[in-house]
Design an enzyme around this catalytic site. Structure first.
Site: not given
Ligand SMILES: Cc1cc2nc3c(=O)[nH]c(=O)nc-3n(C[C@H](O)[C@H](O)[C@H](O)COP(=O)(O)OP(=O)(O)OC[C@H]3O[C@@H](n4cnc5c(N)ncnc54)[C@H](O)[C@@H]3O)c2cc1C
Length: 596
Positions: A443-444
């Site tokens: 998610e980053g």
């Protein structure tokens, strides 16, 4: 194998006493009827389901993992996962906070948030299957056409279908602008999508009738980079108009990854060979549409960090009261036993309290942000909606990175409480550490979150969002500045607030001269902001605990002690972090790459 009991008392404290959600809900017409009884009932039922159905599958799911049948492109989840999912669906859990227009129960996100903490504590790998479906639901709900909504939302809400997010390709993860998957328009308005995605969580499995993949790809002639990315709905089975499964779409799992943790979740390589998809969110607007999913997922990953922190803490606490080794430095505490329980030792207490404080801080913080989301989506006043949206945008990267970094520390400290037994898989602690590690990456990465916070959310709007949050902190400081009992919390909070303001201005000025200053400061800066947020919530929680200290309820004694531990032992990390953030980019950037 260990235990998990949902921390209902603390969840209720956060929702009812700290956030006073019932009062807030009265201002949101959709939730005006929701009272404490409804909330407590859902929490209790959620607690039962997660500890009785999901937790017993956590360790076995980790040991067994998922099975891939290459010839048939099928994936089988660990024993019991499918049956647990059936129970989850039959009980209506996927619909909890979804839109009633499409079959949802329409309950607030603040409540769903607490439920997700329980899900993640009991079984993170399992929770990722429905967790991703919820992200897909939010994305289609916001960006889908009416037709797409009425076809996909009821099935995602009922749990009959699950969802995925297909972004990553072998050569690009952070830099999605480089992605190569292609979408060719067809005469009937659909697209044929070709490409290969990697690391797709829940990409293939045996738990649902259909899987709705949200896939990023490029249209012919699309601009280079992130401005040329579009989003497509690519179902595993092409749905007939009545929602039944039609033909198998050529989006197949080519392999599942061998990995460090979350073994019960299938991390799939997905190959698309002219798979049929439908555009969602407009041509070249894919990243914008996907951001709805990504923001939901970032908050969800923060909840994974909280869930693991809580369950690791609960088990370490039981162990520390039971395990006897050595005597207390201040004299024997268990004279009837050959040694004292290790909870008498100061450093064992430090480890336990670190996890306890990180869990309670995160619970308050995520509960608050979930409530702000409810207000952003439902408050009748546009100004309030805008303020809440700004706050959620500011705090989302902090939730994702600060909570998951802390969870890595907390699970590791809890493993350490077990000594050598923590390292042995039979006790279950090493699984929590392994599972916690991915939350800092997907998610980053947490670095990317810190760049988002400092670069996009703060410097690019000249600190406006941060100032709004700072004004809330300042208002609390001013309102309670004369309360002597609270001084031990208010003084460091006010001091850190001033330091964050100065630090932000200093980095902003340096960034004008040299943009590398942002990258060099971002990671310690995010942690400083995380601590400001926790100090704010611990001060508020301490205030309530002090007001109730004569109530005879030891919950408040414990809360106050945790707040004191946090302020005395965890918050001081900010002094070092601020020095790191101020030390500038030269000590990182001076060395030529070939001299490393
Ligand atoms: C178990 C698992 C499940 C996953 N699930 C999904 C999924 O469901 N769907 C999906 O699409 N993807 C998924 N991913 C992919 C995940 O989101 C990516 O791995 C992640 O975003 C990082 O991308 P990358 O691995 O390509 O690393 P890279 O982008 O190559 O990054 C490598 C390193 O460089 C750093 N870096 C990169 N750019 C910068 C910069 N500008 N400044 C500073 N540092 C930088 C990163 O922080 C990182 O430390 C999953 C991954 C795993 C391991």
């Amino acid at each position: 194998m260990g235990q998990y009991v949902a921390p209902l008392r603390d969840m209720q404290f956060v929702l009812h006493e700290l956030l006073q959600v019932e009062n807030e809900f009265k201002n949101l017409p959709k939730y005006a009827e929701i009272d404490a009884d409804i909330i407590n009932q859902v929490l209790e039922e959620g607690g039962k389901f997660t500890s009785e159905v999901l937790f017993p599958l956590n360790h076995s799911g980790d040991r067994e993992g998922c099975h891939h049948d290459k010839a048939n492109h099928t994936v089988t989840t660990p024993k019991g996962f499918k049956e647990a999912y059936k129970q989850y669906v039959e009980a209506g859990w996927p619909a909890l906070s979804c839109d009633p227009e499409y079959g949802g129960q329409g309950l607030p996100l603040a409540l769903n948030n607490s439920f997700y903490e329980m899900l993640n504590s009991s079984n993170q790998a399992w929770t990722m299957y429905p967790g991703l479906s919820h992200g897909a639901y939010e994305c289609i709900h916001e960006h889908g056409t009416d037709e797409q909504k009425s076809l996909y939302l009821p099935k995602l809400i009922s749990g009959e279908w699950t969802g995925t997010m297909c972004l990553t390709e072998a050569h690009c993860g952070t830099d999605l602008g480089m992605l190569r998957s292609k979408a060719e328009p067809q005469a009937d308005g659909s697209y044929k999508i070709t490409g290969s995605k990697i690391f797709i969580s829940a990409g293939e499995h045996d738990m649902s009738h259909n899987i709705v993949h949200l896939v990023l790809a490029r249209l012919p002639g699309a601009p280079e980079g992130s401005k040329g990315i579009s989003l497509f709905i690519v179902p595993k089975f092409l749905p007939n108009a009545d929602g039944s499964n039609g033909d198998r779409n050529p989006i197949f799992c080519g392999a599942i990854e061998e990995k460090m943790g979350i073994h019960g979740n299938a991390t799939c390589q997905m190959n698309l060979d002219g798979a049929t998809g439908w555009l969602i969110g407009g041509p070249n607007k894919g990243l914008n549409a996907m951001f709805v999913f990504m923001n939901a997922a970032r908050l969800g990953v923060g909840m994974q960090g909280l869930g693991l922190t809580e369950v690791a803490y609960q088990n370490a606490l039981v162990y520390a009261k039971d395990r006897i080794q050595m005597r207390s430095l201040s004299g024997i505490k268990a004279p009837d036993r050959p040694a004292d329980p290790i909870i008498v030792h100061a450093d064992v207490r430090r480890m336990l309290l670190t996890a306890k404080a990180y869990a309670e801080g995160a619970r308050a913080f995520t509960g608050y942000v979930a409530l702000q989301l409810d207000k952003e989506l439902n408050h009748p006043d546009e100004e309030v909606r805008k303020d809440c949206a700004d706050e959620v945008a500011l705090l989302t990267p902090v939730i994702k990175a600060f909570i998951t970094d802390n969870a890595w520390t907390a699970t590791s400290e809890c493993l350490q409480v077990y000594g050598g037994h923590g390292f042995i898989s039979e006790w279950g602690m090493e699984q929590y550490v392994r599972d916690a590690r991915i939350n800092m990456i997907y998610e980053g990465t947490n670095t990317v979150q810190s760049l988002d916070l400092l670069g996009r959310k703060i410097l690019m709007d000249n600190g406006a969002k941060l100032r709004k949050f700072g004004a809330k902190v300042q208002a609390f400081v001013e309102a309670n500045g004369t309360n002597e009992e609270l001084a031990e919390f208010i003084t460091p909070l006010a001091d850190l607030g001033d330091k964050v303001t100065k630090l932000t201005m200093e980095i902003g000025m340096k960034a004008f001269q040299n943009p590398d200053e942002v990258g060099a400061a971002a990671v310690p800066y995010l942690r400083v902001v995380g601590h400001l947020v926790y100090a704010y919530f611990f001060a508020q929680m301490a205030k309530i605990a002090l007001e109730k200290k004569d109530s005879g309820d030891t919950f408040y004694t414990s809360k106050l002690a945790t707040a004191r531990f946090y302020i005395g032992r965890l918050l001081p990390e900010t002094a070092m972090l601020i020095r790191q953030a101020r030390s500038g980019s030269a000590n990182l950037m001076a060395l030529e790459a070939d001299l490393f």
